[in-house]
Design a protein around this motif. Structure first.
Motif, PDB file in Angstrom:
ATOM      1  N   TRP A 132     -68.220  -3.034 -32.666  1.00 38.83           N
ATOM      2  CA  TRP A 132     -66.861  -2.486 -32.878  1.00 38.83           C
ATOM      3  C   TRP A 132     -66.593  -2.029 -34.219  1.00 38.83           C
ATOM      4  O   TRP A 132     -66.826  -2.786 -34.784  1.00 38.83           O
ATOM      5  N   HIS A 137     -61.796   1.309 -32.613  1.00 41.48           N
ATOM      6  CA  HIS A 137     -60.206   0.950 -32.597  1.00 41.48           C
ATOM      7  C   HIS A 137     -59.462   2.483 -32.334  1.00 41.48           C
ATOM      8  O   HIS A 137     -58.614   2.055 -31.486  1.00 41.48           O
ATOM      9  N   ARG A 198     -57.958  -7.740 -29.545  1.00 38.35           N
ATOM     10  CA  ARG A 198     -59.259  -8.129 -30.102  1.00 38.35           C
ATOM     11  C   ARG A 198     -59.216  -9.412 -30.646  1.00 38.35           C
ATOM     12  O   ARG A 198     -60.103 -10.304 -30.419  1.00 38.35           O
TER      13      ARG A 198
END
Length: 256
Positions: A132, A137, A198
């Motif tokens: 990630w 994002h 998240r």
């Protein structure tokens, strides 16, 4: 249906037990895999993608499963008695030191690893992905805001938008955003919604208890999910059951 953190933890435990091991007994009790034999194959790794569980074997093959509502993978030492009835078993992967037993796995497929995209390629960014980054994002925010008129509760639950959120987390993210689940996406802070999603999953990824408040006590783990009264203000929690959707919870006082 299990949340992404539950699948993540299950994969971690399976990976630790199976990776690098040779299957000495492989059994599938599923019509789609009736002729598949994995005995003698070496497990390369076990990885989650959202709520999908992928057991990858050397030679370029993958066993795909999705837990849905009832499914589960258990690990047992040699000779141990299973904790669920045998008629629920759909898969058995036995290596020298343990057996991985899959119960009520209605979605079970044997595919080439190169073709995994056919099953998981439609998913949005995986909120628990190791890689990630800022691009992940940004893509999550883009997908979340693609339909500004859509209700945020529905958008957060859509795995093609964000992979990994279930009913618990979409409910609690809406609470922390201080917006009802029926609020249009255009009226929420989408950047913060992704950050919160998240953060909450990561908070619980390494243990089975799911607390969105940071308090591990059973009666204080959630702000509104499954509650009659809001943990923050004490007011009554509203429960809604939109057609085709799961029950949503919100506090009219804290989530105007």
């Amino acid at each position: 249906m299990p949340e992404g953190d539950t699948v993540f933890l299950s994969c971690h435990r399976l990976h630790r037990a199976l990776a690098g091991e040779v299957v000495v007994r492989g059994e599938f009790r599923h019509p789609r895999l009736a002729e598949v034999d994995v005995t003698g194959r070496t497990v390369r790794e076990v990885r989650p993608v959202g709520k999908h569980l992928l057991v990858r074997f050397e030679g370029g093959w993958t066993l795909h499963s999705h837990l849905r509502m009832e499914g589960a993978w258990h690990l047992y030492p040699p000779g141990a008695r299973w904790r669920r009835p045998a008629h629920q078993v759909r898969a058995v992967l036995t290596v020298a030191r343990c057996s991985a037993v899959g119960f009520e796995l209605h979605e079970l497929r044997w595919i080439r690893t190169a073709d995994e995209g056919e099953l998981v390629g439609h998913l949005g960014p995986d909120l628990l992905a190791e890689g990630w980054d800022a691009a992940s994002h940004a893509e999550a925010v883009r997908r979340l805001t693609a339909d500004p008129a859509r209700e945020v509760g529905a958008a957060l639950l859509d795995q093609a938008v964000l992979a990994g959120l279930g009913n618990i987390y979409r409910t609690e993210v809406c609470f922390l955003l201080r917006r009802a689940p029926s609020t249009p996406v255009a009226e929420i802070d989408a950047d913060r919604a992704v950050l919160l999603s998240r953060r909450l999953l990561l908070r619980n990824a390494w243990h089975p208890e799911q607390s969105t408040t940071g308090d591990p006590r059973r009666d204080a783990r959630h702000w509104v999910y499954g509650r009659r009264h809001c943990l923050r203000c004490g007011g009554p929690v509203t429960r809604d059951a939109p057609p085709g959707d799961r029950i949503t919870y919100h506090c009219p006082h804290c989530q105007p």
